[in-house]
Design a protein around this motif. Structure first.
Motif, PDB file in Angstrom:
ATOM      1  N   ASN A 107     -17.502 -31.751  -0.800  1.00 41.81           N
ATOM      2  CA  ASN A 107     -18.810 -31.308  -1.444  1.00 41.81           C
ATOM      3  C   ASN A 107     -18.366 -30.791  -2.602  1.00 41.81           C
ATOM      4  O   ASN A 107     -17.272 -30.392  -3.320  1.00 41.81           O
ATOM      5  CB  ASN A 107     -19.554 -30.399  -0.543  1.00 41.81           C
ATOM      6  N   SER A 108     -19.525 -30.298  -3.438  1.00 48.88           N
ATOM      7  CA  SER A 108     -19.694 -29.747  -4.683  1.00 48.88           C
ATOM      8  C   SER A 108     -19.740 -28.119  -4.665  1.00 48.88           C
ATOM      9  O   SER A 108     -20.458 -27.562  -4.138  1.00 48.88           O
ATOM     10  CB  SER A 108     -20.769 -30.261  -5.514  1.00 48.88           C
ATOM     11  N   PHE A 109     -18.871 -27.720  -5.486  1.00 53.70           N
ATOM     12  CA  PHE A 109     -18.877 -26.163  -5.526  1.00 53.70           C
ATOM     13  C   PHE A 109     -19.930 -25.710  -6.450  1.00 53.70           C
ATOM     14  O   PHE A 109     -20.288 -26.267  -7.575  1.00 53.70           O
ATOM     15  CB  PHE A 109     -17.625 -25.793  -6.356  1.00 53.70           C
ATOM     16  N   LYS A 110     -20.543 -24.728  -6.054  1.00 53.22           N
ATOM     17  CA  LYS A 110     -21.960 -24.050  -6.482  1.00 53.22           C
ATOM     18  C   LYS A 110     -21.620 -22.836  -7.345  1.00 53.22           C
ATOM     19  O   LYS A 110     -22.527 -22.505  -8.126  1.00 53.22           O
ATOM     20  CB  LYS A 110     -22.862 -24.108  -5.580  1.00 53.22           C
ATOM     21  N   GLY A 111     -20.478 -22.096  -7.220  1.00 54.44           N
ATOM     22  CA  GLY A 111     -20.366 -21.015  -8.031  1.00 54.44           C
ATOM     23  C   GLY A 111     -19.675 -19.781  -7.297  1.00 54.44           C
ATOM     24  O   GLY A 111     -19.761 -19.908  -5.947  1.00 54.44           O
ATOM     25  N   THR A 112     -19.225 -18.913  -8.007  1.00 54.38           N
ATOM     26  CA  THR A 112     -18.721 -17.587  -7.336  1.00 54.38           C
ATOM     27  C   THR A 112     -19.664 -16.670  -7.896  1.00 54.38           C
ATOM     28  O   THR A 112     -20.307 -16.440  -9.079  1.00 54.38           O
ATOM     29  CB  THR A 112     -17.474 -17.391  -8.070  1.00 54.38           C
ATOM     30  N   TYR A 113     -19.902 -15.773  -6.714  1.00 54.52           N
ATOM     31  CA  TYR A 113     -20.925 -14.548  -6.854  1.00 54.52           C
ATOM     32  C   TYR A 113     -20.717 -13.291  -6.458  1.00 54.52           C
ATOM     33  O   TYR A 113     -19.734 -13.064  -5.499  1.00 54.52           O
ATOM     34  CB  TYR A 113     -22.221 -15.065  -6.272  1.00 54.52           C
ATOM     35  N   ARG A 114     -21.165 -12.241  -6.973  1.00 57.27           N
ATOM     36  CA  ARG A 114     -20.631 -10.930  -6.608  1.00 57.27           C
ATOM     37  C   ARG A 114     -22.015 -10.091  -6.369  1.00 57.27           C
ATOM     38  O   ARG A 114     -23.116 -10.522  -6.870  1.00 57.27           O
ATOM     39  CB  ARG A 114     -20.130 -10.137  -7.606  1.00 57.27           C
ATOM     40  N   PRO A 115     -21.971  -9.104  -5.917  1.00 61.23           N
ATOM     41  CA  PRO A 115     -23.452  -8.181  -5.535  1.00 61.23           C
ATOM     42  C   PRO A 115     -23.982  -8.005  -6.931  1.00 61.23           C
ATOM     43  O   PRO A 115     -23.199  -7.840  -7.986  1.00 61.23           O
ATOM     44  CB  PRO A 115     -22.929  -7.018  -4.986  1.00 61.23           C
TER      45      PRO A 115
END
Length: 198
Positions: free
Chosen positions: A84-92
């Motif tokens: 599938n497609s990567f949507k991103g890296t997130y932090r608080p």
């Protein structure tokens, strides 16, 4: 805003033992401890979430997630993405310290070690008559992929999703457990409450 000091000390001791026993362990680096998302879950209707267990996608056991099969687990990047497609890296929203990111990783590993089953309806499911104010990992009977992320961040006081009354998914509450169920929050909605890491 730490919970259950005895439990916190045990997790912290685990992190320290890992550092002293494994001479290759460095302070947090790369995306370690951050949430990652991809699309394609449930026939393409939803995103899928994980916590970075190691600094980079090329690392062995790059993520901790619940794939919907078996238990919460450490897994490779390839198995997490699953075509599938990567949507991103997130932090608080509040930037976590390196020490807290190390704790996120340790908690993710603890969730994997506790062999927690899957539950499509609730982010984190537990018996609400459990003793104490906080839901320890060994009291969780089942959870979703976004529950893995939310439980880890909110255990350490980093608010992700929810009303002012029921935002903390780690606090024992029938209504709080219900507040984090169904499609009220999904991995994609959860990401919108976090900050994207460039």
């Amino acid at each position: 805003m730490k919970k259950n000091k005895k439990y916190y000390v045990i997790v912290l001791l685990g992190v320290l033992l890992t550092v002293f026993i494994n001479k290759n362990v460095d302070a947090v680096s790369g995306n370690q401890g951050y949430a990652v998302y991809r699309d394609g879950a449930f026939g393409g209707l939803f995103w899928h979430a994980a916590i970075m267990n190691n600094p980079y996608s090329t690392s062995v056991d790059a993520v901790v997630h619940h794939s919907g099969k078996g238990y919460v687990q450490r897994d490779s990047w390839t198995k997490f993405i699953d075509g599938n497609s990567f949507k991103g890296t997130y932090r608080p929203k509040s930037t976590p310290s390196s020490a807290d990111r190390d704790l996120f990783v340790a908690m993710g590993r603890k969730l994997a070690d506790d062999q927690i089953s899957y539950n499509a309806a609730y982010e984190v499911y537990y018996n609400t008559s459990t003793s104490g104010s906080w839901v320890n990992t060994n009291e969780i009977t089942s959870m979703r992929c976004d529950g893995v992320v939310e439980y880890i961040y909110e255990w350490y006081g980093y608010r992700v999703y929810g009303s002012d009354t029921y935002w903390d998914v780690t606090k024992v509450s029938f209504w709080g457990r219900d507040h984090h169920s169904g499609t009220a929050v999904t991995p994609e909605k959860q990401a919108s409450y976090l900050t994207k890491v460039p």
